[in-house]
Motif scaffolding. Structure first.
Motif, PDB file in Angstrom:
ATOM      1  N   UNK A  48       0.831  -1.216   0.000  1.00  8.85           N
ATOM      2  CA  UNK A  48       0.000   0.000   0.000  1.00  8.85           C
ATOM      3  C   UNK A  48       0.861   1.260   0.000  1.00  8.85           C
ATOM      4  N   UNK A  49       1.880   1.265   0.845  1.00  4.67           N
ATOM      5  CA  UNK A  49       2.766   2.429   0.927  1.00  4.67           C
ATOM      6  C   UNK A  49       3.527   2.630  -0.382  1.00  4.67           C
ATOM      7  N   UNK A  50       3.889   1.555  -1.033  1.00  2.00           N
ATOM      8  CA  UNK A  50       4.638   1.627  -2.293  1.00  2.00           C
ATOM      9  C   UNK A  50       3.785   2.245  -3.402  1.00  2.00           C
ATOM     10  N   UNK A  51       2.480   2.043  -3.349  1.00  2.17           N
ATOM     11  CA  UNK A  51       1.587   2.666  -4.340  1.00  2.17           C
ATOM     12  C   UNK A  51       1.596   4.189  -4.203  1.00  2.17           C
ATOM     13  N   UNK A  52       1.730   4.640  -2.950  1.00  2.81           N
ATOM     14  CA  UNK A  52       1.742   6.084  -2.682  1.00  2.81           C
ATOM     15  C   UNK A  52       3.101   6.709  -2.968  1.00  2.81           C
ATOM     16  N   UNK A  53       4.164   5.920  -2.745  1.00  2.00           N
ATOM     17  CA  UNK A  53       5.524   6.436  -2.927  1.00  2.00           C
ATOM     18  C   UNK A  53       6.347   5.383  -3.669  1.00  2.00           C
ATOM     19  N   UNK A  54       6.440   5.532  -4.978  1.00  2.00           N
ATOM     20  CA  UNK A  54       7.138   4.544  -5.817  1.00  2.00           C
ATOM     21  C   UNK A  54       8.616   4.404  -5.453  1.00  2.00           C
ATOM     22  N   UNK A  55       9.194   5.421  -4.815  1.00  2.00           N
ATOM     23  CA  UNK A  55      10.617   5.392  -4.473  1.00  2.00           C
ATOM     24  C   UNK A  55      10.881   4.772  -3.097  1.00  2.00           C
ATOM     25  N   UNK A  56       9.836   4.343  -2.421  1.00  2.00           N
ATOM     26  CA  UNK A  56       9.988   3.769  -1.085  1.00  2.00           C
ATOM     27  C   UNK A  56      10.861   2.518  -1.127  1.00  2.00           C
ATOM     28  N   UNK A  57      11.875   2.485  -0.282  1.00  2.00           N
ATOM     29  CA  UNK A  57      12.784   1.343  -0.186  1.00  2.00           C
ATOM     30  C   UNK A  57      12.315   0.424   0.923  1.00  2.00           C
ATOM     31  N   UNK A  58      12.365  -0.871   0.670  1.00  2.00           N
ATOM     32  CA  UNK A  58      11.922  -1.866   1.645  1.00  2.00           C
ATOM     33  C   UNK A  58      12.679  -1.735   2.962  1.00  2.00           C
ATOM     34  N   UNK A  59      13.980  -1.535   2.886  1.00  2.00           N
ATOM     35  CA  UNK A  59      14.815  -1.421   4.091  1.00  2.00           C
ATOM     36  C   UNK A  59      14.374  -0.246   4.970  1.00  2.00           C
ATOM     37  N   UNK A  60      13.835   0.784   4.363  1.00  2.00           N
ATOM     38  CA  UNK A  60      13.361   1.945   5.112  1.00  2.00           C
ATOM     39  C   UNK A  60      12.006   1.678   5.762  1.00  2.00           C
ATOM     40  N   UNK A  61      11.302   0.696   5.255  1.00  2.00           N
ATOM     41  CA  UNK A  61       9.936   0.462   5.697  1.00  2.00           C
ATOM     42  C   UNK A  61       9.800  -0.632   6.750  1.00  2.00           C
ATOM     43  N   UNK A  62      10.549  -1.709   6.625  1.00  2.00           N
ATOM     44  CA  UNK A  62      10.376  -2.860   7.506  1.00  2.00           C
ATOM     45  C   UNK A  62      10.678  -2.534   8.961  1.00  2.00           C
ATOM     46  N   UNK A  63       9.988  -3.222   9.845  1.00  2.00           N
ATOM     47  CA  UNK A  63      10.208  -3.098  11.286  1.00  2.00           C
ATOM     48  C   UNK A  63      11.291  -4.100  11.690  1.00  2.00           C
ATOM     49  N   UNK A  64      12.487  -3.578  11.949  1.00  2.00           N
ATOM     50  CA  UNK A  64      13.608  -4.427  12.357  1.00  2.00           C
ATOM     51  C   UNK A  64      13.730  -4.522  13.873  1.00  2.00           C
ATOM     52  N   UNK A  65      12.907  -3.787  14.588  1.00  2.00           N
ATOM     53  CA  UNK A  65      12.964  -3.767  16.053  1.00  2.00           C
ATOM     54  C   UNK A  65      12.110  -4.858  16.688  1.00  2.00           C
ATOM     55  N   UNK A  66      11.346  -5.542  15.919  1.00  2.77           N
ATOM     56  CA  UNK A  66      10.414  -6.529  16.439  1.00  2.77           C
ATOM     57  C   UNK A  66      11.097  -7.861  16.756  1.00  2.77           C
ATOM     58  N   UNK A  67      10.474  -8.635  17.638  1.00  2.68           N
ATOM     59  CA  UNK A  67      10.924 -10.005  17.892  1.00  2.68           C
ATOM     60  C   UNK A  67       9.950 -10.986  17.236  1.00  2.68           C
TER      61      UNK A  67
END
Length: 130
Positions: A48-67
């Motif tokens: 959904x976010x990628x549709x709004x911002x075609x330049x969105x990078x996956x690494x910037x979006x994913x939650x890496x703080x989760x367990x």
């Protein structure tokens, strides 16, 4: 004349032992359901976010703080491909964890990093280990 076929194969490299192994089948199933649920939420939200911002990078979006999940290259690529992951009861199998400790294992290529030759050697859970 009878020939013996010898296979040399690495074991399973799950890269997610804390998620994919458990002594309790119910606990393992619950953990995998949570893992898949979190992955699916991240996948859907990213698409959904990628549709709004075609330049969105996956690494910037994913939650890496989760367990709830550990990200590796394969799982990240699955999100980029918009691949859904679903739970399969038949993927919960008995295994030996770090030799001779019987555990329940969630064995599925989507969640196990490297399965090597295991599907070829043991195509079903009823195959005999010769």
């Amino acid at each position: 004349m009878q020939f013996l076929t010898l296979y040399i194969a690495g074991g399973l490299a799950s890269a997610r032992d804390a998620y994919c192994y458990n002594s309790s089948k119910d606990s393992l199933s619950n953990t995998i359901h949570e893992f898949i649920g979190f992955y699916e939420k991240q996948r859907n939200d990213f698409q959904l976010a990628k549709r709004e911002n075609k330049d969105l990078k996956l690494e910037e979006y994913l939650d890496f703080e989760t367990v709830k999940v550990t990200w590796n290259r394969g799982l990240k690529n699955d999100i980029l491909r918009n691949k859904t992951i679903t739970f399969h009861n038949q993927s919960v199998v008995k295994s030996l964890y770090r030799p001779f400790f019987k555990q329940q294992l969630y064995f599925a290529q989507e969640l196990n990093d490297m399965v090597y030759q295991i599907p070829k050697l043991f195509p079903t859970s009823t195959e005999k280990n010769k």
